[in-house]
Design an enzyme around this catalytic site. Sequence first.
Site, PDB file in Angstrom:
ATOM      1  N   LYS A  13       0.811  -1.231   0.000  1.00  0.00           N
ATOM      2  CA  LYS A  13       0.000   0.000   0.000  1.00  0.00           C
ATOM      3  C   LYS A  13       0.841   1.276   0.000  1.00  0.00           C
ATOM      4  O   LYS A  13       0.565   2.205  -0.750  1.00  0.00           O
ATOM      5  CB  LYS A  13      -0.897   0.052   1.242  1.00  0.00           C
ATOM      6  CG  LYS A  13      -2.051  -0.920   1.216  1.00  0.00           C
ATOM      7  CD  LYS A  13      -2.827  -0.829   2.521  1.00  0.00           C
ATOM      8  CE  LYS A  13      -1.903  -1.138   3.648  1.00  0.00           C
ATOM      9  NZ  LYS A  13      -2.294  -2.012   4.681  1.00  0.00           N
ATOM     10  N   ARG A  88     -10.637   1.854   9.893  1.00  0.00           N
ATOM     11  CA  ARG A  88     -10.336   0.486  10.330  1.00  0.00           C
ATOM     12  C   ARG A  88     -11.565  -0.175  10.935  1.00  0.00           C
ATOM     13  O   ARG A  88     -11.590  -1.374  11.140  1.00  0.00           O
ATOM     14  CB  ARG A  88      -9.213   0.512  11.384  1.00  0.00           C
ATOM     15  CG  ARG A  88      -7.830   0.681  10.784  1.00  0.00           C
ATOM     16  CD  ARG A  88      -7.286  -0.644  10.263  1.00  0.00           C
ATOM     17  NE  ARG A  88      -6.143  -0.482   9.390  1.00  0.00           N
ATOM     18  CZ  ARG A  88      -4.893  -0.328   9.799  1.00  0.00           C
ATOM     19  NH1 ARG A  88      -4.623  -0.296  11.082  1.00  0.00           N
ATOM     20  NH2 ARG A  88      -3.914  -0.196   8.933  1.00  0.00           N
ATOM     21  N   ARG A 122      11.933 -11.554   3.276  1.00  0.00           N
ATOM     22  CA  ARG A 122      12.773 -10.444   3.741  1.00  0.00           C
ATOM     23  C   ARG A 122      13.816 -10.904   4.742  1.00  0.00           C
ATOM     24  O   ARG A 122      13.547 -11.734   5.597  1.00  0.00           O
ATOM     25  CB  ARG A 122      11.901  -9.380   4.432  1.00  0.00           C
ATOM     26  CG  ARG A 122      11.339  -8.370   3.473  1.00  0.00           C
ATOM     27  CD  ARG A 122      10.643  -7.269   4.241  1.00  0.00           C
ATOM     28  NE  ARG A 122       9.503  -6.784   3.478  1.00  0.00           N
ATOM     29  CZ  ARG A 122       8.424  -6.223   4.011  1.00  0.00           C
ATOM     30  NH1 ARG A 122       8.331  -6.082   5.319  1.00  0.00           N
ATOM     31  NH2 ARG A 122       7.458  -5.817   3.242  1.00  0.00           N
ATOM     32  N   ARG A 155      13.263 -11.235  10.761  1.00  0.00           N
ATOM     33  CA  ARG A 155      12.622 -10.631  11.935  1.00  0.00           C
ATOM     34  C   ARG A 155      11.494 -11.527  12.442  1.00  0.00           C
ATOM     35  O   ARG A 155      10.816 -12.181  11.657  1.00  0.00           O
ATOM     36  CB  ARG A 155      12.051  -9.257  11.566  1.00  0.00           C
ATOM     37  CG  ARG A 155      13.092  -8.158  11.575  1.00  0.00           C
ATOM     38  CD  ARG A 155      12.545  -6.864  11.023  1.00  0.00           C
ATOM     39  NE  ARG A 155      11.115  -6.675  11.317  1.00  0.00           N
ATOM     40  CZ  ARG A 155      10.428  -5.590  10.975  1.00  0.00           C
ATOM     41  NH1 ARG A 155      11.036  -4.620  10.320  1.00  0.00           N
ATOM     42  NH2 ARG A 155       9.154  -5.487  11.257  1.00  0.00           N
ATOM     43  N   ARG A 166      -1.226 -12.427  11.173  1.00  0.00           N
ATOM     44  CA  ARG A 166      -1.525 -11.013  10.876  1.00  0.00           C
ATOM     45  C   ARG A 166      -2.568 -10.917   9.776  1.00  0.00           C
ATOM     46  O   ARG A 166      -3.445 -10.059   9.806  1.00  0.00           O
ATOM     47  CB  ARG A 166      -0.237 -10.277  10.459  1.00  0.00           C
ATOM     48  CG  ARG A 166       0.665  -9.950  11.641  1.00  0.00           C
ATOM     49  CD  ARG A 166       2.060  -9.536  11.191  1.00  0.00           C
ATOM     50  NE  ARG A 166       2.078  -8.253  10.498  1.00  0.00           N
ATOM     51  CZ  ARG A 166       3.135  -7.811   9.819  1.00  0.00           C
ATOM     52  NH1 ARG A 166       4.234  -8.545   9.735  1.00  0.00           N
ATOM     53  NH2 ARG A 166       3.101  -6.638   9.220  1.00  0.00           N
TER      54      ARG A 166
END
Length: 214
Positions: A13, A88, A122, A155, A166
Amino acid sequence: MNIVILGPPGVGKGTYAGFLSDKYNIPKIGVGDLFRRAIKDETELGKKIKGYVSSGDLVPDEIVIELVKNRLQEDDCKGGFLLDGYPRTVAQAEAMGKFKKIDVALNFVAPDEVIMSRIGGRRTCSKCGAIYHIKNVPPKVEGVCDRCGGSLIQRSDEKPQVIKNRLVVYREKTKPVVDYIRKKGSLADVDAHYDIEEIDKIISQCEKHLEALS
Ligand SMILES: [Zn+2]
């Protein structure tokens, strides 16, 4: 053009909003940034927000609504804006209808596997913080930072199981908002499954939706 940006974590986004902000010369407003600025400036709202954030609680709707409302009334938003991170909740979406009209909500969608591979690939340098991607931006030597030789780590919030969670949480929380905006007729789905080299294909879908407005 009053634009709202919707989509799960890792869908890109921020990148798309940056492109559109430059192209249409309208500010990109992230609710996370508004929180950080209010806390830093120690405004009345900022002090309240700090209380919630530091105790790990969600910031209540009425505070988020007031913060966003104030920001959208600033001069630079007269010609439109790109709003990321709001609404939200359905209450936030309803409140927005009273102070600003949403022309379009761009809803970026991509299959979970795509998002999993984007975030899950990542790697971050444990020494200097440089970010790599095992497929898209690989280091010269696996597991070693090109810049400083530090070791690359994944991470904890970018591990597959955490990303999956998530995504589930995002969907549960946001589905009512997406449904609400869709019913109002201002939702535009954007297929964001393309790789970063094909970002044009994502941006051109946005442009088509935005041109349909004028
Ligand atoms: Zn490094």
